[in-house]
Design a protein around this motif. Structure first.
Motif, PDB file in Angstrom:
ATOM      1  N   GLU A 234       0.828  -1.208   0.000  1.00  0.00           N
ATOM      2  CA  GLU A 234       0.000   0.000   0.000  1.00  0.00           C
ATOM      3  C   GLU A 234       0.858   1.252   0.000  1.00  0.00           C
ATOM      4  O   GLU A 234       0.533   2.244  -0.668  1.00  0.00           O
ATOM      5  N   LYS A 235       1.991   1.218   0.738  1.00  0.00           N
ATOM      6  CA  LYS A 235       2.876   2.382   0.769  1.00  0.00           C
ATOM      7  C   LYS A 235       3.501   2.644  -0.595  1.00  0.00           C
ATOM      8  O   LYS A 235       3.770   3.793  -0.949  1.00  0.00           O
ATOM      9  N   LEU A 236       3.734   1.588  -1.363  1.00  0.00           N
ATOM     10  CA  LEU A 236       4.336   1.740  -2.698  1.00  0.00           C
ATOM     11  C   LEU A 236       3.318   2.070  -3.771  1.00  0.00           C
ATOM     12  O   LEU A 236       3.669   2.233  -4.931  1.00  0.00           O
ATOM     13  N   GLY A 237       2.037   2.137  -3.407  1.00  0.00           N
ATOM     14  CA  GLY A 237       1.001   2.472  -4.380  1.00  0.00           C
ATOM     15  C   GLY A 237       0.559   1.309  -5.238  1.00  0.00           C
ATOM     16  O   GLY A 237      -0.029   1.522  -6.299  1.00  0.00           O
ATOM     17  N   LEU A 238       0.814   0.073  -4.801  1.00  0.00           N
ATOM     18  CA  LEU A 238       0.401  -1.093  -5.575  1.00  0.00           C
ATOM     19  C   LEU A 238      -1.047  -1.438  -5.269  1.00  0.00           C
ATOM     20  O   LEU A 238      -1.570  -1.115  -4.202  1.00  0.00           O
ATOM     21  N   THR A 239      -1.702  -2.101  -6.210  1.00  0.00           N
ATOM     22  CA  THR A 239      -3.091  -2.503  -6.033  1.00  0.00           C
ATOM     23  C   THR A 239      -3.271  -3.931  -6.522  1.00  0.00           C
ATOM     24  O   THR A 239      -2.469  -4.454  -7.293  1.00  0.00           O
ATOM     25  N   GLY A 240      -4.354  -4.567  -6.052  1.00  0.00           N
ATOM     26  CA  GLY A 240      -4.693  -5.905  -6.516  1.00  0.00           C
ATOM     27  C   GLY A 240      -3.758  -6.960  -5.958  1.00  0.00           C
ATOM     28  O   GLY A 240      -3.078  -6.777  -4.955  1.00  0.00           O
ATOM     29  N   MET A 241      -3.702  -8.109  -6.648  1.00  0.00           N
ATOM     30  CA  MET A 241      -2.873  -9.240  -6.221  1.00  0.00           C
ATOM     31  C   MET A 241      -1.437  -9.047  -6.690  1.00  0.00           C
ATOM     32  O   MET A 241      -1.196  -8.714  -7.846  1.00  0.00           O
ATOM     33  N   ASN A 242      -0.491  -9.241  -5.798  1.00  0.00           N
ATOM     34  CA  ASN A 242       0.928  -9.101  -6.104  1.00  0.00           C
ATOM     35  C   ASN A 242       1.649 -10.403  -5.761  1.00  0.00           C
ATOM     36  O   ASN A 242       1.322 -11.057  -4.765  1.00  0.00           O
ATOM     37  N   LEU A 243       2.636 -10.775  -6.584  1.00  0.00           N
ATOM     38  CA  LEU A 243       3.375 -12.032  -6.428  1.00  0.00           C
ATOM     39  C   LEU A 243       4.857 -11.734  -6.263  1.00  0.00           C
ATOM     40  O   LEU A 243       5.440 -10.990  -7.043  1.00  0.00           O
ATOM     41  N   VAL A 244       5.454 -12.345  -5.228  1.00  0.00           N
ATOM     42  CA  VAL A 244       6.891 -12.256  -4.981  1.00  0.00           C
ATOM     43  C   VAL A 244       7.436 -13.683  -4.967  1.00  0.00           C
ATOM     44  O   VAL A 244       6.983 -14.505  -4.174  1.00  0.00           O
ATOM     45  N   THR A 245       8.374 -13.990  -5.849  1.00  0.00           N
ATOM     46  CA  THR A 245       8.977 -15.324  -5.922  1.00  0.00           C
ATOM     47  C   THR A 245      10.372 -15.273  -5.312  1.00  0.00           C
ATOM     48  O   THR A 245      11.176 -14.418  -5.683  1.00  0.00           O
ATOM     49  N   VAL A 246      10.634 -16.180  -4.383  1.00  0.00           N
ATOM     50  CA  VAL A 246      11.913 -16.198  -3.661  1.00  0.00           C
ATOM     51  C   VAL A 246      12.577 -17.554  -3.875  1.00  0.00           C
ATOM     52  O   VAL A 246      11.924 -18.596  -3.806  1.00  0.00           O
ATOM     53  N   LEU A 247      13.886 -17.546  -4.154  1.00  0.00           N
ATOM     54  CA  LEU A 247      14.691 -18.756  -4.311  1.00  0.00           C
ATOM     55  C   LEU A 247      15.903 -18.636  -3.399  1.00  0.00           C
ATOM     56  O   LEU A 247      16.583 -17.609  -3.406  1.00  0.00           O
ATOM     57  N   PHE A 248      16.161 -19.683  -2.586  1.00  0.00           N
ATOM     58  CA  PHE A 248      17.304 -19.665  -1.691  1.00  0.00           C
ATOM     59  C   PHE A 248      17.874 -21.078  -1.578  1.00  0.00           C
ATOM     60  O   PHE A 248      17.295 -22.045  -2.078  1.00  0.00           O
ATOM     61  N   VAL A 249      19.041 -21.190  -0.918  1.00  0.00           N
ATOM     62  CA  VAL A 249      19.757 -22.456  -0.783  1.00  0.00           C
ATOM     63  C   VAL A 249      20.038 -22.710   0.695  1.00  0.00           C
ATOM     64  O   VAL A 249      20.473 -21.797   1.409  1.00  0.00           O
ATOM     65  N   VAL A 250      19.778 -23.939   1.130  1.00  0.00           N
ATOM     66  CA  VAL A 250      20.176 -24.399   2.464  1.00  0.00           C
ATOM     67  C   VAL A 250      21.503 -25.141   2.288  1.00  0.00           C
ATOM     68  O   VAL A 250      21.534 -26.220   1.686  1.00  0.00           O
ATOM     69  N   ASN A 251      22.601 -24.557   2.780  1.00  0.00           N
ATOM     70  CA  ASN A 251      23.920 -25.124   2.518  1.00  0.00           C
ATOM     71  C   ASN A 251      24.193 -26.347   3.390  1.00  0.00           C
ATOM     72  O   ASN A 251      23.333 -26.809   4.140  1.00  0.00           O
ATOM     73  N   THR A 252      25.414 -26.878   3.289  1.00  0.00           N
ATOM     74  CA  THR A 252      25.763 -28.111   4.005  1.00  0.00           C
ATOM     75  C   THR A 252      25.856 -27.913   5.516  1.00  0.00           C
ATOM     76  O   THR A 252      25.953 -28.891   6.251  1.00  0.00           O
ATOM     77  N   GLN A 253      25.842 -26.676   5.996  1.00  0.00           N
ATOM     78  CA  GLN A 253      25.795 -26.416   7.434  1.00  0.00           C
ATOM     79  C   GLN A 253      24.384 -26.098   7.917  1.00  0.00           C
ATOM     80  O   GLN A 253      24.175 -25.784   9.086  1.00  0.00           O
ATOM     81  N   GLY A 254      23.394 -26.143   6.992  1.00  0.00           N
ATOM     82  CA  GLY A 254      22.017 -25.853   7.368  1.00  0.00           C
ATOM     83  C   GLY A 254      21.687 -24.379   7.419  1.00  0.00           C
ATOM     84  O   GLY A 254      20.627 -23.998   7.915  1.00  0.00           O
ATOM     85  N   GLU A 255      22.571 -23.532   6.890  1.00  0.00           N
ATOM     86  CA  GLU A 255      22.348 -22.091   6.913  1.00  0.00           C
ATOM     87  C   GLU A 255      21.767 -21.625   5.576  1.00  0.00           C
ATOM     88  O   GLU A 255      21.953 -22.258   4.540  1.00  0.00           O
ATOM     89  N   ILE A 256      21.070 -20.466   5.616  1.00  0.00           N
ATOM     90  CA  ILE A 256      20.433 -19.895   4.427  1.00  0.00           C
ATOM     91  C   ILE A 256      21.442 -19.022   3.686  1.00  0.00           C
ATOM     92  O   ILE A 256      22.110 -18.176   4.286  1.00  0.00           O
ATOM     93  N   GLU A 257      21.541 -19.223   2.359  1.00  0.00           N
ATOM     94  CA  GLU A 257      22.439 -18.418   1.545  1.00  0.00           C
ATOM     95  C   GLU A 257      21.881 -18.323   0.123  1.00  0.00           C
ATOM     96  O   GLU A 257      20.888 -18.972  -0.220  1.00  0.00           O
ATOM     97  N   GLN A 258      22.520 -17.471  -0.689  1.00  0.00           N
ATOM     98  CA  GLN A 258      22.156 -17.282  -2.100  1.00  0.00           C
ATOM     99  C   GLN A 258      20.658 -16.958  -2.244  1.00  0.00           C
ATOM    100  O   GLN A 258      19.946 -17.558  -3.043  1.00  0.00           O
ATOM    101  N   VAL A 259      20.170 -15.993  -1.461  1.00  0.00           N
ATOM    102  CA  VAL A 259      18.755 -15.607  -1.512  1.00  0.00           C
ATOM    103  C   VAL A 259      18.529 -14.712  -2.718  1.00  0.00           C
ATOM    104  O   VAL A 259      19.209 -13.693  -2.892  1.00  0.00           O
ATOM    105  N   GLN A 260      17.576 -15.097  -3.564  1.00  0.00           N
ATOM    106  CA  GLN A 260      17.202 -14.315  -4.744  1.00  0.00           C
ATOM    107  C   GLN A 260      15.690 -14.089  -4.714  1.00  0.00           C
ATOM    108  O   GLN A 260      14.938 -14.965  -4.275  1.00  0.00           O
ATOM    109  N   ALA A 261      15.264 -12.906  -5.174  1.00  0.00           N
ATOM    110  CA  ALA A 261      13.840 -12.561  -5.153  1.00  0.00           C
ATOM    111  C   ALA A 261      13.464 -11.852  -6.436  1.00  0.00           C
ATOM    112  O   ALA A 261      14.284 -11.158  -7.045  1.00  0.00           O
TER     113      ALA A 261
END
Length: 238
Positions: free
Chosen positions: A167-194
């Motif tokens: 609403e602050k950005l002036g958007l209306t209706g349905m909005n979609l945000v797609t997020v892709l990330f990786v759980v590395n070999t230590q179980g931590e979150i990295e390489q987050v893309q949106a």
């Protein structure tokens, strides 16, 4: 003395006109009352967030070319020239050196270092042992663990994502945000893309995903591997 009445002051002559005017005014206010609506300002400005468990995006499997390189071209051996003998030179006497055989290591005791292998990222859809989200450790079935992880992440994102930003950005209706990330070999979150309709929404999605708790890493053939995961975030601005 009888009072005199002016015949022009008789109001009964126009009673039909007054009746019609009264009916028109009453009908007008009745129609306005039917069309009158009230809105709750807090409810009207409230944003609706819905997370859909859409099918995961299939990441194409990378196939490396296993064709061996062509053999190198034959190299001609260099021409060997015989050097003339040097003149007789008196050599210096060298003192003998004692060697302690105990300092040498037997050949069978030498351990060759294993070369570092690059671990490929496995999509969440094809992982054998899914990463364990906190709270899903008691499940033995891999399919149940996948469902548990998806539900936990959806609840976390639904709680942390700021839907008022649309609403602050002036958007209306349905909005979609797609997020892709990786759980590395230590179980931590990295390489987050949106990917979103506005850069501010992409920053908000990256902020929320980066706050996910540490997980137990996923395994492929008994070895810890990085696992890629994709989640769609849908929210409606009214």
């Amino acid at each position: 003395m009888k009072p005199k009445k002016n015949p022009k002051a008789d109001l009964r002559r126009n009673w039909v006109l007054f009746l019609q005017i009264g009916l028109i005014v009453t009908l007008f206010f009745t129609l306005q009352a039917f069309q009158w609506r009230t809105y709750d300002p807090a409810q009207a400005g409230k944003d609706v967030l819905s997370l859909d468990d859409l099918p995961q995006e299939e990441v194409p499997v990378t196939v490396y070319d296993q064709t061996p390189p062509p053999p190198p071209p034959p190299v001609e051996p260099p021409e060997i020239k015989i050097a003339p003998d040097d003149a007789d030179v008196e050599e210096d006497e060298i003192a003998p050196t004692e060697i302690n055989l105990d300092d040498f290591v037997e050949p069978e005791d030498i351990i060759d270092a294993e070369p570092d292998e690059e671990v490929e990222t496995v999509p969440f859809k094809f992982i054998e042992d899914v990463p364990l989200f906190p709270g899903c450790e008691d499940l033995d079935n891999n399919a149940d663990r996948k469902t548990c992880m998806s539900e936990k992440i959806s609840r976390f994102v639904g709680k942390e994502f700021d839907t008022r930003l649309g609403e602050k950005l002036g958007l209306t209706g349905m909005n979609l945000v797609t997020v892709l990330f990786v759980v590395n070999t230590q179980g931590e979150i990295e390489q987050v893309q949106a990917r979103a309709p506005h850069p501010k929404l992409e920053e908000e999605a990256k902020r929320v995903i980066s706050k996910l708790p540490r997980m137990k890493p996923g395994k492929q053939r008994g070895k810890a591997v990085p696992v890629s995961y994709a989640i769609p975030i849908r929210f409606k601005v009214q």
